[in-house]
Enzyme design. Structure first.
Site, PDB file in Angstrom:
ATOM      1  N   ASP A  65       0.856  -1.179   0.000  1.00  0.00           N
ATOM      2  CA  ASP A  65       0.000   0.000   0.000  1.00  0.00           C
ATOM      3  C   ASP A  65       0.896   1.234   0.000  1.00  0.00           C
ATOM      4  O   ASP A  65       1.767   1.368   0.880  1.00  0.00           O
ATOM      5  CB  ASP A  65      -0.891  -0.019   1.248  1.00  0.00           C
ATOM      6  CG  ASP A  65      -1.987   1.043   1.228  1.00  0.00           C
ATOM      7  OD1 ASP A  65      -1.801   2.091   0.573  1.00  0.00           O
ATOM      8  OD2 ASP A  65      -3.022   0.834   1.889  1.00  0.00           O
ATOM      9  N   TYR A 161      -9.262  15.531  -5.461  1.00  0.00           N
ATOM     10  CA  TYR A 161      -8.439  14.949  -6.526  1.00  0.00           C
ATOM     11  C   TYR A 161      -7.597  16.036  -7.193  1.00  0.00           C
ATOM     12  O   TYR A 161      -6.392  15.858  -7.418  1.00  0.00           O
ATOM     13  CB  TYR A 161      -9.344  14.261  -7.542  1.00  0.00           C
ATOM     14  CG  TYR A 161      -8.617  13.518  -8.634  1.00  0.00           C
ATOM     15  CD1 TYR A 161      -8.036  12.277  -8.389  1.00  0.00           C
ATOM     16  CD2 TYR A 161      -8.537  14.043  -9.919  1.00  0.00           C
ATOM     17  CE1 TYR A 161      -7.376  11.585  -9.396  1.00  0.00           C
ATOM     18  CE2 TYR A 161      -7.890  13.361 -10.932  1.00  0.00           C
ATOM     19  CZ  TYR A 161      -7.312  12.134 -10.674  1.00  0.00           C
ATOM     20  OH  TYR A 161      -6.669  11.447 -11.682  1.00  0.00           O
ATOM     21  N   LYS A 165      -3.428  16.188  -7.162  1.00  0.00           N
ATOM     22  CA  LYS A 165      -2.631  16.183  -8.393  1.00  0.00           C
ATOM     23  C   LYS A 165      -1.827  17.468  -8.539  1.00  0.00           C
ATOM     24  O   LYS A 165      -0.704  17.462  -9.050  1.00  0.00           O
ATOM     25  CB  LYS A 165      -3.535  15.959  -9.595  1.00  0.00           C
ATOM     26  CG  LYS A 165      -4.171  14.565  -9.621  1.00  0.00           C
ATOM     27  CD  LYS A 165      -3.125  13.457  -9.631  1.00  0.00           C
ATOM     28  CE  LYS A 165      -3.729  12.085  -9.801  1.00  0.00           C
ATOM     29  NZ  LYS A 165      -2.716  11.002  -9.867  1.00  0.00           N
ATOM     30  N   THR A 196      -9.369   4.339 -18.324  1.00  0.00           N
ATOM     31  CA  THR A 196      -8.956   3.572 -17.156  1.00  0.00           C
ATOM     32  C   THR A 196     -10.151   3.406 -16.215  1.00  0.00           C
ATOM     33  O   THR A 196     -11.165   4.103 -16.351  1.00  0.00           O
ATOM     34  CB  THR A 196      -7.845   4.301 -16.387  1.00  0.00           C
ATOM     35  OG1 THR A 196      -8.382   5.533 -15.864  1.00  0.00           O
ATOM     36  CG2 THR A 196      -6.641   4.602 -17.281  1.00  0.00           C
TER      37      THR A 196
END
Length: 257
Positions: A65, A161, A165, A196
């Protein structure tokens, strides 16, 4: 023979990168958590998928992990023990959550996104960069990460998110400066809408019929394939890419435009 460690290797961009590097003669440790996260409402890469990538490519599978620095240190040690050193470390593990305004996102989902997508890259850098520096001079070590067009575009209902990023982009810029003169470089790629499982989950979060609905937002007029991102990562991993460091390279079909 160059060696590489790739996280998020069970599927998506990580798996495509393992395929690309092994095809170019690298010895690769394919790392993935290979288990679902109870905080996230979609399936993550599985042990069976990780095993399939390893079987198809000749890579070595390793379950870890990225939120666990001790597990990542063991992965780096495995590369050094097996092959004598580490040349390339690629942080491709990622998850996504959102679909509602930031203040309504369950805290455990926000934590998963920040911990995997940003802290996981930091964790890998902490254990992998010293290994890259353990190579004898002249070095050509490469630390690479997968950022996103979300690092520069404000995507509604995906605030955590976007933040993670953007953090990855800032990290590689600073790391590139810190590594100046060592022969080791740090860079990131910034993919657009790529076919994806994360994009499929994004479609669900936005209430879209499927991932293909994102194709129209890119000037390229189509979704990108993970192999296209992997090709740029492979270029950045190459010893001849030493003139590029601290860069965030868009591979986004023009999405950032």
């Amino acid at each position: 023979m160059r060696t590489a460690l790739v996280t998020g290797a069970a599927r998506g961009i990580g798996a495509a990168t393992v395929r690309r590097l092994t095809g170019q003669g690298y010895a690769v440790l394919a790392v993935d958590v290979a288990a679902d996260d109870p905080a996230l409402p979609y399936a993550l890469g599985s042990k069976a998928e990780l095993a399939a990538v390893a079987s198809q490519t000749g890579a070595e599978a390793f379950v870890a992990d990225v939120r666990d620095p001790t597990a990542l240190a063991a992965a780096v040690a495995s590369v050094e023990d097996r092959w004598g050193g580490l040349d390339v470390a690629i942080a491709a593990a990622g998850v996504i959550a959102g679909g509602v305004p930031l203040w309504e996102v369950p805290p455990e989902q926000e934590a998963a996104v920040l911990d995997v997508d940003l802290r996981g890259v930091l964790n890998l850098a902490r254990v992998a960069v010293p290994a890259l520096l353990r190579r004898a001079e002249p070095r050509s070590g490469r630390f690479l990460a997968v950022a996103s067009a979300a690092a520069t575009r404000g995507l509604p209902m995906l605030a955590a998110y976007c933040a993670a990023k953007a953090g990855v982009a800032g990290l590689v810029r600073a790391l590139g400066a810190e590594l100046g003169g060592t022969g080791v470089t740090a860079n990131a790629v910034s993919p657009g809408s790529t076919d994806t499982p994360i994009l499929a989950e994004s479609a669900r979060l936005y209430g879209l019929p499927g991932a293909e609905d994102f194709a129209a937002q890119q000037p390229a007029g189509r979704l990108l394939e993970p192999a296209e991102i992997a090709r740029v990562l492979a270029f950045l991993a190459d010893p001849e890419s030493g003139a590029t460091t601290g860069a965030v390279v868009p591979v986004d079909g023009g999405l950032a435009l």
